[in-house]
Scaffold this motif. Structure first.
Motif, PDB file in Angstrom:
ATOM      1  N   GLN A   4       0.822  -1.218   0.000  1.00  0.00           N
ATOM      2  CA  GLN A   4       0.000   0.000   0.000  1.00  0.00           C
ATOM      3  C   GLN A   4       0.860   1.273   0.000  1.00  0.00           C
ATOM      4  O   GLN A   4       0.519   2.259  -0.633  1.00  0.00           O
ATOM      5  N   ILE A   7       2.073   1.748  -3.553  1.00  0.00           N
ATOM      6  CA  ILE A   7       0.971   2.278  -4.368  1.00  0.00           C
ATOM      7  C   ILE A   7       0.797   3.768  -4.070  1.00  0.00           C
ATOM      8  O   ILE A   7       0.640   4.599  -4.969  1.00  0.00           O
ATOM      9  N   TRP A  11       1.018   7.059  -6.677  1.00  0.00           N
ATOM     10  CA  TRP A  11      -0.048   8.042  -6.951  1.00  0.00           C
ATOM     11  C   TRP A  11       0.341   9.433  -6.450  1.00  0.00           C
ATOM     12  O   TRP A  11      -0.001  10.438  -7.080  1.00  0.00           O
ATOM     13  N   PHE A  18      -2.163  14.955 -12.120  1.00  0.00           N
ATOM     14  CA  PHE A  18      -3.545  14.508 -11.996  1.00  0.00           C
ATOM     15  C   PHE A  18      -4.477  15.699 -11.746  1.00  0.00           C
ATOM     16  O   PHE A  18      -5.543  15.813 -12.345  1.00  0.00           O
ATOM     17  N   ARG A  22      -7.550  16.818 -14.159  1.00  0.00           N
ATOM     18  CA  ARG A  22      -8.948  16.842 -13.675  1.00  0.00           C
ATOM     19  C   ARG A  22      -9.510  18.261 -13.693  1.00  0.00           C
ATOM     20  O   ARG A  22     -10.693  18.474 -13.906  1.00  0.00           O
ATOM     21  N   GLY A  54     -11.482   7.412  -2.908  1.00  0.00           N
ATOM     22  CA  GLY A  54     -10.301   7.524  -3.778  1.00  0.00           C
ATOM     23  C   GLY A  54     -10.495   8.726  -4.679  1.00  0.00           C
ATOM     24  O   GLY A  54     -10.410   8.653  -5.891  1.00  0.00           O
ATOM     25  N   GLY A  56      -8.821  11.322  -5.431  1.00  0.00           N
ATOM     26  CA  GLY A  56      -7.742  11.925  -6.229  1.00  0.00           C
ATOM     27  C   GLY A  56      -7.758  13.430  -6.032  1.00  0.00           C
ATOM     28  O   GLY A  56      -7.733  13.934  -4.904  1.00  0.00           O
ATOM     29  N   ILE A  74     -12.351  11.028   0.182  1.00  0.00           N
ATOM     30  CA  ILE A  74     -11.186  10.462   0.889  1.00  0.00           C
ATOM     31  C   ILE A  74     -10.190   9.898  -0.119  1.00  0.00           C
ATOM     32  O   ILE A  74     -10.557   9.459  -1.212  1.00  0.00           O
ATOM     33  N   ASP A 102      -7.743   5.408   4.276  1.00  0.00           N
ATOM     34  CA  ASP A 102      -7.614   4.171   3.501  1.00  0.00           C
ATOM     35  C   ASP A 102      -9.013   3.650   3.160  1.00  0.00           C
ATOM     36  O   ASP A 102      -9.830   3.435   4.070  1.00  0.00           O
ATOM     37  N   ALA A 103      -9.262   3.438   1.881  1.00  0.00           N
ATOM     38  CA  ALA A 103     -10.574   2.932   1.439  1.00  0.00           C
ATOM     39  C   ALA A 103     -10.870   1.557   2.037  1.00  0.00           C
ATOM     40  O   ALA A 103     -12.029   1.140   2.104  1.00  0.00           O
ATOM     41  N   ARG A 119     -14.194   6.025  -8.914  1.00  0.00           N
ATOM     42  CA  ARG A 119     -13.744   5.740 -10.283  1.00  0.00           C
ATOM     43  C   ARG A 119     -12.258   5.404 -10.276  1.00  0.00           C
ATOM     44  O   ARG A 119     -11.443   6.123  -9.700  1.00  0.00           O
ATOM     45  N   VAL A 121     -10.386   3.233  -8.923  1.00  0.00           N
ATOM     46  CA  VAL A 121      -9.706   3.054  -7.638  1.00  0.00           C
ATOM     47  C   VAL A 121      -9.594   1.569  -7.270  1.00  0.00           C
ATOM     48  O   VAL A 121      -8.513   1.114  -6.870  1.00  0.00           O
ATOM     49  N   LEU A 125      -6.103  -1.443  -5.544  1.00  0.00           N
ATOM     50  CA  LEU A 125      -6.077  -1.758  -4.113  1.00  0.00           C
ATOM     51  C   LEU A 125      -5.537  -3.164  -3.832  1.00  0.00           C
ATOM     52  O   LEU A 125      -5.887  -4.111  -4.546  1.00  0.00           O
TER      53      LEU A 125
HETATM   54  C1  LIG Z   1      -6.562   6.592 -10.895  1.00  0.00           C
HETATM   55  S1  LIG Z   1      -6.683   7.567  -9.441  1.00  0.00           S
HETATM   56  C2  LIG Z   1      -8.427   7.990  -9.511  1.00  0.00           C
HETATM   57  C3  LIG Z   1      -8.770   9.287  -8.820  1.00  0.00           C
HETATM   58  C4  LIG Z   1     -10.224   9.765  -8.986  1.00  0.00           C
HETATM   59  N1  LIG Z   1     -11.167   8.784  -8.518  1.00  0.00           N
HETATM   60  C5  LIG Z   1     -10.504  10.112 -10.419  1.00  0.00           C
HETATM   61  O1  LIG Z   1     -11.126   9.326 -11.125  1.00  0.00           O
HETATM   62  O2  LIG Z   1     -10.101  11.212 -10.847  1.00  0.00           O
HETATM   63  C6  LIG Z   1      -6.595   6.369  -8.146  1.00  0.00           C
HETATM   64  C7  LIG Z   1      -6.657   7.008  -6.754  1.00  0.00           C
HETATM   65  O3  LIG Z   1      -6.815   5.976  -5.765  1.00  0.00           O
HETATM   66  C8  LIG Z   1      -6.093   6.388  -4.615  1.00  0.00           C
HETATM   67  N2  LIG Z   1      -5.858   5.247  -3.733  1.00  0.00           N
HETATM   68  C9  LIG Z   1      -4.987   4.229  -3.890  1.00  0.00           C
HETATM   69  N3  LIG Z   1      -5.052   3.379  -2.847  1.00  0.00           N
HETATM   70  C10 LIG Z   1      -5.986   3.876  -2.007  1.00  0.00           C
HETATM   71  C11 LIG Z   1      -6.523   3.447  -0.754  1.00  0.00           C
HETATM   72  N4  LIG Z   1      -6.102   2.331  -0.161  1.00  0.00           N
HETATM   73  N5  LIG Z   1      -7.471   4.210  -0.179  1.00  0.00           N
HETATM   74  C12 LIG Z   1      -7.907   5.348  -0.748  1.00  0.00           C
HETATM   75  N6  LIG Z   1      -7.451   5.799  -1.936  1.00  0.00           N
HETATM   76  C13 LIG Z   1      -6.501   5.067  -2.558  1.00  0.00           C
HETATM   77  C14 LIG Z   1      -4.844   6.999  -5.206  1.00  0.00           C
HETATM   78  O4  LIG Z   1      -4.132   7.796  -4.265  1.00  0.00           O
HETATM   79  C15 LIG Z   1      -5.408   7.791  -6.385  1.00  0.00           C
HETATM   80  O5  LIG Z   1      -5.752   9.095  -5.999  1.00  0.00           O
END
Ligand SMILES: C[S@@+](CC[C@H](N)C(=O)[O-])C[C@H]1O[C@@H](n2cnc3c(N)ncnc32)[C@H](O)[C@@H]1O
Length: 262
Positions: A4, A7, A11, A18, A22, A54, A56, A74, A102-103, A119, A121, A125
C-alpha cells in the motif's frame, strides 16, 4: 516496501499532473456527461450524504456537490488530498470535507452515506474485497454504490511481462512532459499491477459476486460504460469481448431498505 505504501508513492508522485488533468476535465463536455450519469443514480431523497472514495484531485466530489449532495472525499495519498483542497480553493468553493484515509479501513460510522461513488480506484487496491465490505458497512439502507473501473491491472501486468516497447512508452507519456509519467514510473506501475491479485479476476463479474455475498440484491452492470455514456461511439470489436481488460465498466449496487428473504 509494503504494497500500500508503494501504491501510495506512485499516486502521490502523479498528483500534480492529476490535478491539472482533472481541472481541465472540470471545464469540458465530459463534466456535463458525468453529471447526467451520476444524477441518474442518486437516491431519491432530499439530503444526500455522498462519499467520493479515492477522490484523487476531487473531480467527482465537485460534481456531486454541484448536484446538491453533502460531500466527503477520501484518498490514501496526502498529496492528492492537498491538491483536491487546492482545486476547491481555485474553484472558489467550500464545504467539501477532504480527508486522508484508507478505502480499506474507513473511519466512518456504519450507514453514514447515502451514495458512494468511485472511479478507477478498486483496481489499484491490495484488498478491494475489504474496500467493498467497508463501502457496504458505511452505506445507509436505500443507498447506492456506483463504481466505475476497468481491469487496467491486467493490461499493465501483461506489459510488465512483455516489457515496455519504446512506442508504448512514447504514446503513454507523450501527453505529459512530466517526470511523474517517465518510463521508470510506467515500469513501477506495471510491477505493482503484476503483484495485485485483483488483476487476475474477471471483472466486473468478480465485483458482482463480492457485492452479492455482502447482501446486495439489486446490482446493475454496464460492460461498455465509456461507449454508452460518453459520445455514443459504435461498440468496437474489443468492447464486444467482455474480457477486454481496459474497458471501463460500471457496477451499481443498491442497498435494500428492509431485509429480504434469502
Ligand atoms: C486513478 S486515481 C483515480 C482518482 C479519482 N477517482 C478520479 O477518477 O479522478 C486512483 C486514486 O486511488 C487512490 N488510492 C490508492 N489506494 C488507495 C486506498 N487504499 N485508499 C484510498 N485511496 C486510494 C490513489 O491515491 C489515487 O488518488
Amino acid at each position: 516496501m509494503e504494497m500500500q505504501l508503494r501504491i501510495n508513492e506512485y499516486w502521490s508522485k502523479r498528483s500534480d499532473e492529476f490535478a491539472d488533468a482533472r481541472y481541465q476535465d472540470l471545464h469540458s463536455q465530459k463534466k456535463e456527461e458525468w453529471l447526467s450519469v451520476i444524477r441518474s443514480w442518486l437516491p431519491d431523497k432530499k439530503e444526500i450524504r455522498a462519499l467520493d472514495l479515492g477522490t484523487g484531485a476531487g473531480f467527482f466530489a465537485f460534481l456531486m456537490q454541484e448536484l446538491g449532495c453533502t460531500v466527503t472525499g477520501i484518498d490514501y495519498s496526502e498529496a492528492m488530498i492537498d491538491n483536491a483542497k487546492k482545486v476547491m480553493g481555485k474553484l472558489g468553493r467550500e464545504g467539501i470535507v477532504f480527508r486522508q484515509m484508507d478505502a480499506q479501513k474507513l473511519d466512518f460510522e456504519a450507514e453514514s452515506f447515502d451514495f458512494i461513488f468511485s472511479r478507477n480506484v478498486t483496481w489499484t487496491l491490495p484488498d478491494p474485497e475489504q474496500a467493498y465490505r467497508e463501502m457496504y458497512r458505511v452505506l445507509a439502507p436505500g443507498g447506492c454504490i456506483l463504481n466505475f473501473d476497468a481491469n487496467y491491472g491486467q493490461a499493465f501486468k501483461k506489459q510488465d511481462l512483455e516489457g515496455i516497447t519504446e512506442k508504448q512508452a512514447v504514446s503513454d507519456t507523450s501527453a505529459y512532459e512530466n517526470p511523474a509519467r517517465s518510463l521508470a514510473m510506467l515500469k513501477e506501475r506495471n510491477q505493482i499491477a503484476a503483484e495485485l491479485g485483483i488483476c487476475d479476476e474477471k471483472r466486473p463479474f468478480w465485483d458482482v459476486q463480492v457485492l452479492a455475498s455482502l447482501g446486495m440484491k439489486k446490482i446493475t452492470v454496464d460492460l461498455a460504460a465509456e461507449t454508452h455514456f460518453f459520445g455514443g461511439k459504435p461498440v468496437s470489436e474489443a468492447e464486444k469481448a467482455w474480457y477486454n481488460p481496459a474497458a471501463l465498466f460500471m457496477v451499481a449496487a443498491q442497498k435494500e431498505t428492509h431485509s429480504l428473504k434469502k
